[in-house]
Motif scaffolding. Structure first.
Motif, PDB file in Angstrom:
ATOM      1  N   VAL A 147      34.200  90.114   4.289  1.00  0.00           N
ATOM      2  CA  VAL A 147      35.204  90.635   5.211  1.00  0.00           C
ATOM      3  C   VAL A 147      36.587  90.333   4.662  1.00  0.00           C
ATOM      4  O   VAL A 147      36.805  89.295   4.039  1.00  0.00           O
ATOM      5  CB  VAL A 147      35.047  90.020   6.620  1.00  0.00           C
ATOM      6  CG1 VAL A 147      33.709  90.412   7.234  1.00  0.00           C
ATOM      7  CG2 VAL A 147      35.161  88.494   6.586  1.00  0.00           C
ATOM      8  N   ASP A 148      37.526  91.239   4.906  1.00  0.00           N
ATOM      9  CA  ASP A 148      38.869  91.032   4.354  1.00  0.00           C
ATOM     10  C   ASP A 148      39.902  91.745   5.213  1.00  0.00           C
ATOM     11  O   ASP A 148      39.867  92.975   5.351  1.00  0.00           O
ATOM     12  CB  ASP A 148      38.934  91.541   2.918  1.00  0.00           C
ATOM     13  CG  ASP A 148      40.247  91.181   2.218  1.00  0.00           C
ATOM     14  OD1 ASP A 148      41.057  90.465   2.822  1.00  0.00           O
ATOM     15  OD2 ASP A 148      40.435  91.614   1.062  1.00  0.00           O
ATOM     16  N   VAL A 171      48.255  90.731  15.538  1.00  0.00           N
ATOM     17  CA  VAL A 171      48.985  91.468  14.500  1.00  0.00           C
ATOM     18  C   VAL A 171      48.239  91.282  13.189  1.00  0.00           C
ATOM     19  O   VAL A 171      47.676  90.221  12.919  1.00  0.00           O
ATOM     20  CB  VAL A 171      50.448  90.989  14.375  1.00  0.00           C
ATOM     21  CG1 VAL A 171      51.216  91.280  15.649  1.00  0.00           C
ATOM     22  CG2 VAL A 171      50.526  89.507  14.032  1.00  0.00           C
ATOM     23  N   THR A 172      48.255  92.330  12.378  1.00  0.00           N
ATOM     24  CA  THR A 172      47.495  92.281  11.128  1.00  0.00           C
ATOM     25  C   THR A 172      48.129  93.204  10.106  1.00  0.00           C
ATOM     26  O   THR A 172      49.114  93.903  10.388  1.00  0.00           O
ATOM     27  CB  THR A 172      46.029  92.666  11.390  1.00  0.00           C
ATOM     28  OG1 THR A 172      45.235  92.352  10.244  1.00  0.00           O
ATOM     29  CG2 THR A 172      45.873  94.142  11.725  1.00  0.00           C
ATOM     30  N   GLU A 173      47.577  93.215   8.908  1.00  0.00           N
ATOM     31  CA  GLU A 173      48.076  94.056   7.818  1.00  0.00           C
ATOM     32  C   GLU A 173      47.354  95.402   7.823  1.00  0.00           C
ATOM     33  O   GLU A 173      46.301  95.566   8.452  1.00  0.00           O
ATOM     34  CB  GLU A 173      47.834  93.351   6.481  1.00  0.00           C
ATOM     35  CG  GLU A 173      46.357  93.175   6.154  1.00  0.00           C
ATOM     36  CD  GLU A 173      46.092  92.743   4.722  1.00  0.00           C
ATOM     37  OE1 GLU A 173      46.936  93.018   3.853  1.00  0.00           O
ATOM     38  OE2 GLU A 173      45.024  92.156   4.470  1.00  0.00           O
ATOM     39  N   PRO A 174      47.860  96.389   7.071  1.00  0.00           N
ATOM     40  CA  PRO A 174      47.178  97.683   7.014  1.00  0.00           C
ATOM     41  C   PRO A 174      45.818  97.633   6.329  1.00  0.00           C
ATOM     42  O   PRO A 174      44.908  98.373   6.692  1.00  0.00           O
ATOM     43  CB  PRO A 174      48.156  98.564   6.216  1.00  0.00           C
ATOM     44  CG  PRO A 174      49.493  97.921   6.409  1.00  0.00           C
ATOM     45  CD  PRO A 174      49.206  96.438   6.481  1.00  0.00           C
ATOM     46  N   PHE A 175      45.649  96.760   5.348  1.00  0.00           N
ATOM     47  CA  PHE A 175      44.406  96.715   4.569  1.00  0.00           C
ATOM     48  C   PHE A 175      43.264  96.138   5.404  1.00  0.00           C
ATOM     49  O   PHE A 175      43.437  95.155   6.123  1.00  0.00           O
ATOM     50  CB  PHE A 175      44.608  95.858   3.326  1.00  0.00           C
ATOM     51  CG  PHE A 175      43.421  95.793   2.405  1.00  0.00           C
ATOM     52  CD1 PHE A 175      43.289  96.684   1.358  1.00  0.00           C
ATOM     53  CD2 PHE A 175      42.425  94.838   2.582  1.00  0.00           C
ATOM     54  CE1 PHE A 175      42.193  96.626   0.500  1.00  0.00           C
ATOM     55  CE2 PHE A 175      41.325  94.781   1.736  1.00  0.00           C
ATOM     56  CZ  PHE A 175      41.208  95.675   0.694  1.00  0.00           C
ATOM     57  N   ALA A 176      42.094  96.742   5.294  1.00  0.00           N
ATOM     58  CA  ALA A 176      40.882  96.183   5.911  1.00  0.00           C
ATOM     59  C   ALA A 176      39.687  96.582   5.058  1.00  0.00           C
ATOM     60  O   ALA A 176      39.597  97.718   4.585  1.00  0.00           O
ATOM     61  CB  ALA A 176      40.692  96.689   7.341  1.00  0.00           C
ATOM     62  N   GLN A 177      38.774  95.630   4.857  1.00  0.00           N
ATOM     63  CA  GLN A 177      37.571  95.903   4.070  1.00  0.00           C
ATOM     64  C   GLN A 177      36.400  95.129   4.650  1.00  0.00           C
ATOM     65  O   GLN A 177      36.545  93.995   5.113  1.00  0.00           O
ATOM     66  CB  GLN A 177      37.783  95.511   2.602  1.00  0.00           C
ATOM     67  CG  GLN A 177      36.618  95.899   1.687  1.00  0.00           C
ATOM     68  CD  GLN A 177      36.877  95.532   0.233  1.00  0.00           C
ATOM     69  OE1 GLN A 177      37.661  94.645  -0.073  1.00  0.00           O
ATOM     70  NE2 GLN A 177      36.227  96.227  -0.679  1.00  0.00           N
ATOM     71  N   TRP A 178      35.238  95.765   4.638  1.00  0.00           N
ATOM     72  CA  TRP A 178      34.002  95.115   5.083  1.00  0.00           C
ATOM     73  C   TRP A 178      32.876  95.646   4.212  1.00  0.00           C
ATOM     74  O   TRP A 178      32.593  96.840   4.202  1.00  0.00           O
ATOM     75  CB  TRP A 178      33.728  95.419   6.549  1.00  0.00           C
ATOM     76  CG  TRP A 178      32.670  94.553   7.197  1.00  0.00           C
ATOM     77  CD1 TRP A 178      31.937  93.572   6.614  1.00  0.00           C
ATOM     78  CD2 TRP A 178      32.264  94.597   8.566  1.00  0.00           C
ATOM     79  NE1 TRP A 178      31.090  92.992   7.523  1.00  0.00           N
ATOM     80  CE2 TRP A 178      31.271  93.601   8.738  1.00  0.00           C
ATOM     81  CE3 TRP A 178      32.630  95.373   9.661  1.00  0.00           C
ATOM     82  CZ2 TRP A 178      30.631  93.383   9.962  1.00  0.00           C
ATOM     83  CZ3 TRP A 178      32.009  95.157  10.880  1.00  0.00           C
ATOM     84  CH2 TRP A 178      31.019  94.165  11.030  1.00  0.00           C
ATOM     85  N   VAL A 179      32.287  94.759   3.439  1.00  0.00           N
ATOM     86  CA  VAL A 179      31.126  95.095   2.610  1.00  0.00           C
ATOM     87  C   VAL A 179      29.936  94.368   3.214  1.00  0.00           C
ATOM     88  O   VAL A 179      29.968  93.143   3.368  1.00  0.00           O
ATOM     89  CB  VAL A 179      31.330  94.685   1.142  1.00  0.00           C
ATOM     90  CG1 VAL A 179      30.134  95.125   0.298  1.00  0.00           C
ATOM     91  CG2 VAL A 179      32.623  95.288   0.590  1.00  0.00           C
ATOM     92  N   LEU A 180      28.890  95.102   3.544  1.00  0.00           N
ATOM     93  CA  LEU A 180      27.820  94.565   4.382  1.00  0.00           C
ATOM     94  C   LEU A 180      26.448  94.880   3.789  1.00  0.00           C
ATOM     95  O   LEU A 180      26.153  96.030   3.454  1.00  0.00           O
ATOM     96  CB  LEU A 180      27.944  95.182   5.779  1.00  0.00           C
ATOM     97  CG  LEU A 180      26.985  94.762   6.874  1.00  0.00           C
ATOM     98  CD1 LEU A 180      26.992  93.263   7.091  1.00  0.00           C
ATOM     99  CD2 LEU A 180      27.340  95.484   8.170  1.00  0.00           C
ATOM    100  N   GLU A 181      25.638  93.840   3.661  1.00  0.00           N
ATOM    101  CA  GLU A 181      24.259  94.021   3.214  1.00  0.00           C
ATOM    102  C   GLU A 181      23.478  94.736   4.317  1.00  0.00           C
ATOM    103  O   GLU A 181      23.448  94.288   5.461  1.00  0.00           O
ATOM    104  CB  GLU A 181      23.626  92.667   2.919  1.00  0.00           C
ATOM    105  CG  GLU A 181      22.187  92.740   2.413  1.00  0.00           C
ATOM    106  CD  GLU A 181      21.582  91.370   2.211  1.00  0.00           C
ATOM    107  OE1 GLU A 181      20.392  91.316   1.833  1.00  0.00           O
ATOM    108  OE2 GLU A 181      22.269  90.348   2.435  1.00  0.00           O
ATOM    109  N   ASP A 210      32.048  84.930   7.987  1.00  0.00           N
ATOM    110  CA  ASP A 210      32.960  83.887   7.548  1.00  0.00           C
ATOM    111  C   ASP A 210      33.118  83.892   6.033  1.00  0.00           C
ATOM    112  O   ASP A 210      32.269  84.409   5.301  1.00  0.00           O
ATOM    113  CB  ASP A 210      32.459  82.521   8.022  1.00  0.00           C
ATOM    114  CG  ASP A 210      32.747  82.283   9.496  1.00  0.00           C
ATOM    115  OD1 ASP A 210      33.934  82.240   9.861  1.00  0.00           O
ATOM    116  OD2 ASP A 210      31.791  82.158  10.284  1.00  0.00           O
ATOM    117  N   ASN A 211      34.224  83.292   5.589  1.00  0.00           N
ATOM    118  CA  ASN A 211      34.562  83.282   4.164  1.00  0.00           C
ATOM    119  C   ASN A 211      33.797  82.197   3.426  1.00  0.00           C
ATOM    120  O   ASN A 211      34.358  81.168   3.025  1.00  0.00           O
ATOM    121  CB  ASN A 211      36.070  83.070   3.990  1.00  0.00           C
ATOM    122  CG  ASN A 211      36.856  84.313   4.336  1.00  0.00           C
ATOM    123  OD1 ASN A 211      36.488  85.413   3.937  1.00  0.00           O
ATOM    124  ND2 ASN A 211      37.924  84.151   5.080  1.00  0.00           N
TER     125      ASN A 211
END
Length: 489
Positions: free
Chosen positions: A229-230, A257-267, A190-191
């Protein structure tokens, strides 16, 4: 053709479908809060790993606990956990795939014991969460767990049948402890700034209220990694089902439906192992905090900066507001002058490029994200995304003009009447307290700030109050777009 396991082979000729055998995939992840974002993000990454031939012990079991989750239960069960994920580019092109990583779905009110059994099963090694900021019952103002919620109190009653995520997860961990089974990892997606730390604090606090020794054990033994998460994922528009059917000849009762960008930075901190996330582009790091601050204070806070001013200016779709040159200048000024100085160095990220990319993502017309979505649940959002920027800038004697104006735009929006005299539907858990305060501000400009459960002591900060009142005066006298133009310079 209906979307379900038996139709996948027929759909595969004109729609990307799982090439892996879904039978025999074991559940290793239990996820609370299966919505559009989870299905566009975490479930998508597991699907990619399955396509690579791995992660067969990391299938996802979705869990719903709220009345609104009944529809997801019905859809996913009817479709054998399958759904379409459509990536919409700004040029209007669609790239769609059937996602197969959700292999089971349980609705807790139907059978709490089934959920507890799944959580307590040794095969469950990660319990992940997308339950929104308010789902943690954590006060951003006081920094403590709110145990006064009626549902929380009910779960703490002797011999209660667990109904909340806190009750279910704590009871499952108690069973694992009693049986000598190692605890699963609790992974917040979660954000929230320091989402792993918040989850650790709130779940431990709940457990201590039930049993101090159990709470201490959870605090000591259970890992709660932080994550960032993004991916902008709007509420599925009504026309998406028809469009998927038109393009691909398949009936999906709840597409994403979603955008092309995806990011996940994880400890990289897990009790019982994890999927090979790095193989599909997840950034595994020792410290998520720099990336998290970047995202929360640039992307999430900028969404708030756009939302209320945009709505009051007459915009109803995010991309229309983001294409307005006045709004673009305002967002960049907020990010450059006020938010960026509060960030730590972000390894591997060009911040200037990131900020401009954000605005282009906001302006993607194919997503059709609504301004109303960004305006919902503000009392959970602004205290976590905008107020920390204000407090840090005040401590450093920095400028807070734009951030204070964002708060003022929320106050003007919460008045409940737009600039054309039409009613605004204010969606917020504190609506009954905030709307009356907002309506008093026409005569008492600081009335809205008096809600200390949201704003803490900011009403006692003269520099902030001065900037806030100036923005509110302008909003009532000139209107939203003229106010934004003045702020943008």
């Amino acid at each position: 053709m209906p979307l379900r396991a038996e139709t996948l082979r027929e759909l595969g000729s004109h729609l990307a479908t799982p090439s892996y055998d879904r039978s025999g995939i074991a559940t290793g992840i239990v996820h609370f809060g299966v919505g559009g974002f989870h299905r566009a993000h975490q479930a998508m990454y597991i699907d990619q790993l399955l396509e690579l031939g791995g992660a067969r012990e990391w299938g996802i079991c979705g869990v719903g606990v709220l009345p609104g989750d009944q529809r997801m239960r019905d859809v996913l069960r009817a479709q054998d956990g399958l759904y379409t994920l459509s990536v919409l580019a700004s040029d209007g092109s669609w790239t769609t795939r059937v996602i197969g990583s959700i292999v089971e779905y349980l609705y807790a009110p139907d059978d709490p014991e089934a959920v507890l059994a799944k959580l307590a099963d040794p095969g469950t090694r990660i319990v992940s969460l997308t339950v929104t900021e308010g789902g943690y019952h954590f006060s951003a103002t006081t920094g403590t767990f709110d145990a006064d919620d009626p549902d929380i109190r009910a779960d703490l009653a002797p011999n209660a049948v667990p109904a909340t995520i806190f009750g279910l997860i704590t009871e499952a961990l108690a069973r694992r402890r009693a049986r000598g089974v190692a605890p699963f990892t609790v992974l917040s997606c979660d954000n929230i700034e320091g989402n792993g730390h918040v989850a650790h604090a709130t779940f431990s606090a709940f457990a201590r209220l039930r049993d101090r020794e159990l709470g201490d054990w959870i605090a000591r033994e259970v890992r709660f990694p932080n994550s960032m998460v993004d991916r902008i994922t709007p509420v599925t528009p009504p026309e998406a089902t028809a469009e998927v059917a038109r393009r691909y000849g398949v009936t999906d009762r709840w597409p994403v439906v979603t955008e092309p960008f995806a990011q996940w930075v994880l400890e990289d901190s897990f009790t019982l192992g994890r999927p090979d996330y790095g193989a599909v582009g997840v950034q595994l790091v020792d410290d998520v905090a720099p990336y998290e601050l970047m995202k929360l204070r640039l992307l999430n806070a900028s969404h708030q900066a756009l939302a209320y001013f945009g709505y009051l200016s007459g915009y109803r779709l995010v991309h229309d507001a983001a294409k307005d040159p006045v709004f673009r200048r305002f967002l960049l000024r907020y990010m450059d002058i006020e938010a960026t100085p509060t960030l730590r160095p972000v390894p591997g990220v060009d911040l200037e490029q990131y900020k401009h990319t954000l605005i282009e993502r906001f302006a993607n017309p194919a997503i059709g994200d609504t301004v109303a979505r960004l305006c919902a649940d503000t009392s959970d959002r602004i205290p976590k995304w905008v107020l920390p920027v204000i407090r840090q800038r005040l401590a450093e004697d920095g400028e807070t003009t734009c951030a204070a104006a964002v708060v003022a735009s929320w106050a003007r929006y919460a008045d409940g009447i737009d600039e054309q005299g039409e009613p605004i539907e204010v969606v917020d858990r504190l609506r009954d307290r905030l709307v009356p305060l907002a309506r008093r501000q026409r005569d008492d400009r600081t009335a809205f700030l008096s809600e200390r459960s949201v704003f803490g002591d900011l009403i006692d900060e003269p520099r902030f109050v001065s900037a806030y009142v100036a923005a509110l005066d302008s909003l009532y006298a000139k209107g939203a777009r003229a106010t934004v133009a003045d702020l943008a310079g």
